[in-house]
Motif scaffolding. Structure first.
Motif, PDB file in Angstrom:
ATOM      1  N   LYS A 174       0.820  -1.212   0.000  1.00 24.10           N
ATOM      2  CA  LYS A 174       0.000   0.000   0.000  1.00 24.10           C
ATOM      3  C   LYS A 174       0.855   1.264   0.000  1.00 24.10           C
ATOM      4  CE  LYS A 174      -4.105  -1.839   2.344  1.00 24.10           C
ATOM      5  NZ  LYS A 174      -5.048  -1.660   3.468  1.00 24.10           N
ATOM      6  N   ILE A 175       0.303   2.297  -0.621  1.00 20.03           N
ATOM      7  CA  ILE A 175       0.837   3.651  -0.541  1.00 20.03           C
ATOM      8  C   ILE A 175      -0.247   4.506   0.091  1.00 20.03           C
ATOM      9  CG2 ILE A 175       1.867   5.577  -1.792  1.00 20.03           C
ATOM     10  CD1 ILE A 175       2.089   3.632  -4.229  1.00 20.03           C
ATOM     11  N   THR A 176       0.095   5.268   1.128  1.00 16.59           N
ATOM     12  CA  THR A 176      -0.854   6.214   1.699  1.00 16.59           C
ATOM     13  C   THR A 176      -0.264   7.616   1.583  1.00 16.59           C
ATOM     14  OG1 THR A 176       0.032   5.973   3.938  1.00 16.59           O
ATOM     15  CG2 THR A 176      -1.794   4.532   3.311  1.00 16.59           C
ATOM     16  N   CYS A 177      -1.123   8.591   1.365  1.00 13.51           N
ATOM     17  CA  CYS A 177      -0.616   9.947   1.133  1.00 13.51           C
ATOM     18  C   CYS A 177      -1.687  10.971   1.465  1.00 13.51           C
ATOM     19  CB  CYS A 177      -0.185  10.090  -0.338  1.00 13.51           C
ATOM     20  SG  CYS A 177       0.466  11.714  -0.767  1.00 13.51           S
ATOM     21  N   ARG A 178      -1.284  12.035   2.164  1.00 16.17           N
ATOM     22  CA  ARG A 178      -2.138  13.211   2.337  1.00 16.17           C
ATOM     23  C   ARG A 178      -1.448  14.376   1.656  1.00 16.17           C
ATOM     24  NH1 ARG A 178      -6.126  15.965   4.949  1.00 16.17           N
ATOM     25  NH2 ARG A 178      -5.640  18.126   5.460  1.00 16.17           N
ATOM     26  N   SER A 179      -2.154  15.055   0.786  1.00 22.08           N
ATOM     27  CA  SER A 179      -1.529  16.129   0.016  1.00 22.08           C
ATOM     28  C   SER A 179      -2.374  17.386   0.010  1.00 22.08           C
ATOM     29  CB  SER A 179      -1.274  15.676  -1.425  1.00 22.08           C
ATOM     30  OG  SER A 179      -2.494  15.380  -2.082  1.00 22.08           O
ATOM     31  N   GLU A 180      -1.711  18.515  -0.142  1.00 19.30           N
ATOM     32  CA  GLU A 180      -2.346  19.808  -0.330  1.00 19.30           C
ATOM     33  C   GLU A 180      -1.684  20.460  -1.536  1.00 19.30           C
ATOM     34  OE1 GLU A 180      -2.163  22.126   3.222  1.00 19.30           O
ATOM     35  OE2 GLU A 180      -3.025  20.551   4.478  1.00 19.30           O
ATOM     36  N   ARG A 181      -2.470  20.763  -2.569  1.00 22.61           N
ATOM     37  CA  ARG A 181      -1.890  21.226  -3.824  1.00 22.61           C
ATOM     38  C   ARG A 181      -2.712  22.359  -4.427  1.00 22.61           C
ATOM     39  NH1 ARG A 181       1.111  15.986  -6.356  1.00 22.61           N
ATOM     40  NH2 ARG A 181       1.328  14.876  -4.403  1.00 22.61           N
ATOM     41  N   VAL A 182      -2.065  23.065  -5.340  1.00 24.52           N
ATOM     42  CA  VAL A 182      -2.722  24.093  -6.145  1.00 24.52           C
ATOM     43  C   VAL A 182      -2.583  23.680  -7.601  1.00 24.52           C
ATOM     44  CG1 VAL A 182      -2.772  26.509  -6.851  1.00 24.52           C
ATOM     45  CG2 VAL A 182      -2.253  25.916  -4.462  1.00 24.52           C
ATOM     46  N   ARG A 183      -3.710  23.605  -8.300  1.00 25.29           N
ATOM     47  CA  ARG A 183      -3.747  23.164  -9.692  1.00 25.29           C
ATOM     48  C   ARG A 183      -4.161  24.348 -10.569  1.00 25.29           C
ATOM     49  NH1 ARG A 183      -7.492  19.587 -13.076  1.00 25.29           N
ATOM     50  NH2 ARG A 183      -6.188  17.926 -13.924  1.00 25.29           N
TER      51      ARG A 183
ATOM     52  N   PRO B  63     -12.235  19.711 -21.302  1.00 23.58           N
ATOM     53  CA  PRO B  63     -11.141  19.857 -20.337  1.00 23.58           C
ATOM     54  C   PRO B  63     -10.125  18.724 -20.355  1.00 23.58           C
ATOM     55  CG  PRO B  63     -13.124  19.121 -19.231  1.00 23.58           C
ATOM     56  CD  PRO B  63     -13.520  19.404 -20.656  1.00 23.58           C
ATOM     57  N   TYR B  64     -10.446  17.623 -21.029  1.00 22.63           N
ATOM     58  CA  TYR B  64      -9.589  16.445 -20.899  1.00 22.63           C
ATOM     59  C   TYR B  64      -8.201  16.608 -21.502  1.00 22.63           C
ATOM     60  CZ  TYR B  64     -11.580  15.570 -25.562  1.00 22.63           C
ATOM     61  OH  TYR B  64     -12.010  15.692 -26.857  1.00 22.63           O
ATOM     62  N   ASP B  65      -8.019  17.572 -22.430  1.00 25.38           N
ATOM     63  CA  ASP B  65      -6.688  17.747 -23.021  1.00 25.38           C
ATOM     64  C   ASP B  65      -6.011  19.034 -22.551  1.00 25.38           C
ATOM     65  OD1 ASP B  65      -8.230  19.598 -24.326  1.00 25.38           O
ATOM     66  OD2 ASP B  65      -7.567  19.069 -26.347  1.00 25.38           O
ATOM     67  N   ASP B  66      -6.529  19.661 -21.488  1.00 21.05           N
ATOM     68  CA  ASP B  66      -5.910  20.875 -20.962  1.00 21.05           C
ATOM     69  C   ASP B  66      -4.569  20.551 -20.300  1.00 21.05           C
ATOM     70  OD1 ASP B  66      -8.206  22.093 -21.795  1.00 21.05           O
ATOM     71  OD2 ASP B  66      -9.022  22.446 -19.796  1.00 21.05           O
ATOM     72  N   THR B  67      -3.731  21.571 -20.170  1.00 28.12           N
ATOM     73  CA  THR B  67      -2.435  21.429 -19.510  1.00 28.12           C
ATOM     74  C   THR B  67      -2.456  22.197 -18.198  1.00 28.12           C
ATOM     75  OG1 THR B  67      -1.295  21.227 -21.634  1.00 28.12           O
ATOM     76  CG2 THR B  67       0.046  21.813 -19.731  1.00 28.12           C
ATOM     77  N   PHE B  68      -1.940  21.568 -17.128  1.00 30.14           N
ATOM     78  CA  PHE B  68      -1.982  22.148 -15.790  1.00 30.14           C
ATOM     79  C   PHE B  68      -0.593  22.159 -15.159  1.00 30.14           C
ATOM     80  CE2 PHE B  68      -6.115  20.309 -16.628  1.00 30.14           C
ATOM     81  CZ  PHE B  68      -7.014  21.237 -16.126  1.00 30.14           C
ATOM     82  N   SER B  69      -0.396  23.118 -14.260  1.00 30.35           N
ATOM     83  CA  SER B  69       0.761  23.075 -13.369  1.00 30.35           C
ATOM     84  C   SER B  69       0.267  22.753 -11.964  1.00 30.35           C
ATOM     85  CB  SER B  69       1.516  24.404 -13.371  1.00 30.35           C
ATOM     86  OG  SER B  69       0.802  25.394 -12.654  1.00 30.35           O
ATOM     87  N   ILE B  70       1.117  22.067 -11.193  1.00 31.83           N
ATOM     88  CA  ILE B  70       0.737  21.651  -9.847  1.00 31.83           C
ATOM     89  C   ILE B  70       1.864  22.011  -8.881  1.00 31.83           C
ATOM     90  CG2 ILE B  70       0.184  19.697  -8.353  1.00 31.83           C
ATOM     91  CD1 ILE B  70      -0.990  18.305 -10.788  1.00 31.83           C
ATOM     92  N   LYS B  71       1.484  22.676  -7.788  1.00 31.15           N
ATOM     93  CA  LYS B  71       2.409  22.974  -6.699  1.00 31.15           C
ATOM     94  C   LYS B  71       1.823  22.431  -5.403  1.00 31.15           C
ATOM     95  CE  LYS B  71       3.937  27.321  -8.832  1.00 31.15           C
ATOM     96  NZ  LYS B  71       4.064  28.801  -8.646  1.00 31.15           N
ATOM     97  N   GLY B  72       2.694  22.203  -4.407  1.00 31.97           N
ATOM     98  CA  GLY B  72       2.165  21.768  -3.129  1.00 31.97           C
ATOM     99  C   GLY B  72       3.078  20.838  -2.371  1.00 31.97           C
ATOM    100  N   VAL B  73       2.496  20.199  -1.358  1.00 31.81           N
ATOM    101  CA  VAL B  73       3.245  19.335  -0.444  1.00 31.81           C
ATOM    102  C   VAL B  73       2.431  18.078  -0.170  1.00 31.81           C
ATOM    103  CG1 VAL B  73       4.397  21.296   0.656  1.00 31.81           C
ATOM    104  CG2 VAL B  73       2.250  20.441   1.611  1.00 31.81           C
ATOM    105  N   SER B  74       3.122  17.061   0.327  1.00 26.34           N
ATOM    106  CA  SER B  74       2.426  15.846   0.750  1.00 26.34           C
ATOM    107  C   SER B  74       3.250  15.103   1.793  1.00 26.34           C
ATOM    108  CB  SER B  74       2.144  14.915  -0.443  1.00 26.34           C
ATOM    109  OG  SER B  74       3.346  14.395  -0.972  1.00 26.34           O
ATOM    110  N   LYS B  75       2.589  14.241   2.530  1.00 24.36           N
ATOM    111  CA  LYS B  75       3.234  13.326   3.467  1.00 24.36           C
ATOM    112  C   LYS B  75       2.585  11.967   3.294  1.00 24.36           C
ATOM    113  CE  LYS B  75       4.491  16.683   7.056  1.00 24.36           C
ATOM    114  NZ  LYS B  75       4.366  17.029   8.502  1.00 24.36           N
TER     115      LYS B  75
END
Length: 288
Positions: free
Chosen positions: A185-194, A206-218
């Motif tokens: 298993k992999i478990t993860c809590r994340s907070e991000r800005v898309r 929207p399915y072919d849009d391009t996004f940037s992602i910033k943030g943190v996770s543990k």
């Protein structure tokens, strides 16, 4: 993507590397090391999580355009036959919120836009029309699989309007559990800005849009070791444009006070990334 590891250095000059950088640093980037396992697992969680949001956005956009009255419009927008996916809305109108929307991909496997195979249900609770600032939706799963990985998720996506670059953006808080076919298993809590960077010439899709992602996770990797992750503010992750992999960006993962920098490359759509720790760089394959 540039390969960051000279094969000949490891094959013919292992002893020299031990003198220059220490054998311990080589071990930290072996295929079974906590650092590299955490890197691979974090890549998998990020790719699957973003693809789920992308998939939800696709059908929610179709439903919204029809006033949430006709699920067939969402399927038609995506070019999906009604027998492949079933979409139900508890309040099929454009007035009453919150709404609960269930997207059932069935049990035989449905291949999405990014070539990932889905099974099971996404249950989405939406608070308002998604064009309204601070409207949100929460995704939960029911017997849901992506490429035979069982995915348990509570993911909340909030539309924040437009930023100073006039790009729409969203905040995401997610608790993910991925159970792999071997039952690790992999478990993860994340907070991000898309942030949406490009619509790629298709404003209604929207399915072919391009996004940037910033943030943190543990989280905890498949070896049971905890890790933390921070995305480089100056090099955010780039995803989308129908690519199933993270295409660009850098992040730092920390495990037991040791760090590794992951570089996803120059924007090429492939499953390669580099991991650098203690002056040693290794190319590895991401998965999703």
């Amino acid at each position: 993507m540039k390969k960051g590891l000279l094969i000949s250095l490891l094959a013919a000059g292992f002893g020299l590397v031990c003198l220059m950088a220490s054998c311990a640093q080589i071990e930290e980037l072996s295929s079974t090391s906590d650092l590299l396992v955490a890197s691979t697992d974090e890549s998998e969680v990020s790719s699957i999580g973003d693809d789920m949001v992308n998939e939800a956005d696709e059908y929610l956009t179709g439903l919204s355009s029809a006033g949430f009255k006709s699920s067939s419009s969402a399927l038609k927008t995506s070019g999906v036959t009604s027998s492949s996916i079933t979409i139900t809305v508890d309040k099929p109108d454009s007035v009453n919120f919150p709404k609960v929307i269930t997207i059932d991909f069935g049990t035989s496997g449905f291949t999405g836009r990014r070539s990932n195979v889905y099974k099971g249900k996404l249950i989405i609770t939406i608070t308002n029309k998604l064009s309204v600032a601070n409207a949100s939706y929460t995704i939960k799963t029911q017997n849901f699989y992506v490429n035979n990985n069982k995915v348990g998720v509570v993911k909340t996506v909030i539309y924040k309007g437009f930023n100073t670059k006039n790009h729409p953006y969203w905040t995401l808080v997610s608790n993910d559990t991925i159970t792999k076919p071997d039952l690790t298993k992999i478990t993860c809590r994340s907070e991000r800005v898309r942030e949406r960077l490009e619509i790629n010439g298709t404003p209604l899709f929207p399915y072919d849009d391009t996004f940037s992602i910033k943030g943190v996770s543990k989280g905890m990797n498949t070896k049971g070791t905890t890790y933390s992750m921070v995305i480089d503010e100056n090099n955010p992750l780039i995803v989308g444009n129908l690519c199933p992999y993270i295409q660009k960006g850098k992040l730092t993962i920390t495990v037991n006070s040791k760090t590794v920098v992951i570089d996803y490359g120059d924007g090429t759509c492939d499953n390669l990334a580099t991991a650098t720790s203690g002056g040693i760089t290794k190319t590895f394959k991401t998965s999703n």
